[in-house]
Write an enzyme that holds these catalytic residues in place. Sequence first.
Site, PDB file in Angstrom:
ATOM      1  N   GLU A  32      -7.990  -2.973  -3.977  1.00  0.00           N
ATOM      2  CA  GLU A  32      -7.021  -3.042  -2.879  1.00  0.00           C
ATOM      3  C   GLU A  32      -7.567  -2.240  -1.710  1.00  0.00           C
ATOM      4  O   GLU A  32      -8.122  -1.153  -1.899  1.00  0.00           O
ATOM      5  CB  GLU A  32      -5.678  -2.463  -3.325  1.00  0.00           C
ATOM      6  CG  GLU A  32      -4.625  -2.443  -2.245  1.00  0.00           C
ATOM      7  CD  GLU A  32      -3.293  -1.861  -2.719  1.00  0.00           C
ATOM      8  OE1 GLU A  32      -2.532  -1.403  -1.859  1.00  0.00           O
ATOM      9  OE2 GLU A  32      -3.021  -1.859  -3.940  1.00  0.00           O
ATOM     10  N   GLU A  37      -0.873   1.677   6.395  1.00  0.00           N
ATOM     11  CA  GLU A  37       0.439   1.816   5.789  1.00  0.00           C
ATOM     12  C   GLU A  37       1.174   2.913   6.552  1.00  0.00           C
ATOM     13  O   GLU A  37       0.563   3.884   7.001  1.00  0.00           O
ATOM     14  CB  GLU A  37       0.348   2.216   4.314  1.00  0.00           C
ATOM     15  CG  GLU A  37      -0.033   1.076   3.402  1.00  0.00           C
ATOM     16  CD  GLU A  37       0.073   1.477   1.952  1.00  0.00           C
ATOM     17  OE1 GLU A  37       0.997   0.968   1.274  1.00  0.00           O
ATOM     18  OE2 GLU A  37      -0.739   2.286   1.501  1.00  0.00           O
TER      19      GLU A  37
END
Length: 153
Positions: A32, A37
């Site tokens: 990932e 974020e």
Amino acid sequence: MRAKLPKGNGTWPAIWMLGIKHLTKGYPYCGEIDIMEHVGKSPGELHGAVHYPEENEELISNSDQLNIENLENEYHVYSIEWNRNEISYYIDGKEYFKFDISEANQCFKKNVFRKPFYLIINLALGGKWAGEIDETIFPTRFYVDYIKYYKIQ
């Protein structure tokens, strides 16, 4: 990607990538890459990360964060440059995190960051990291101005 992030507790916008074989290999075996974020309960924090399996199949994470003002009030450009050796993270052209891909090498297995990934853009609400949702924020929006992808030959 140029975007303006949503405001308020409980928001969790993300620009991220998963290895294309996640449905057959499972997570974290596909890897990932979190390009960006942000959680609304921490309005000044921007996060970038990579997640990958270790030899003993545990999840390993490498990340960094940057404190920056006006993530929710202004558009910013979030990007990575990913080559055979490293993944570099940027906001508005300023590098704030770099990951050496060789750190994810595994004995007798190909490095997950040397395989194809696909892009995901989402706005999650709530959860362990994002926290309790402030109902007064609705409607809330994750504005995307543009997305660019290019491959250097």
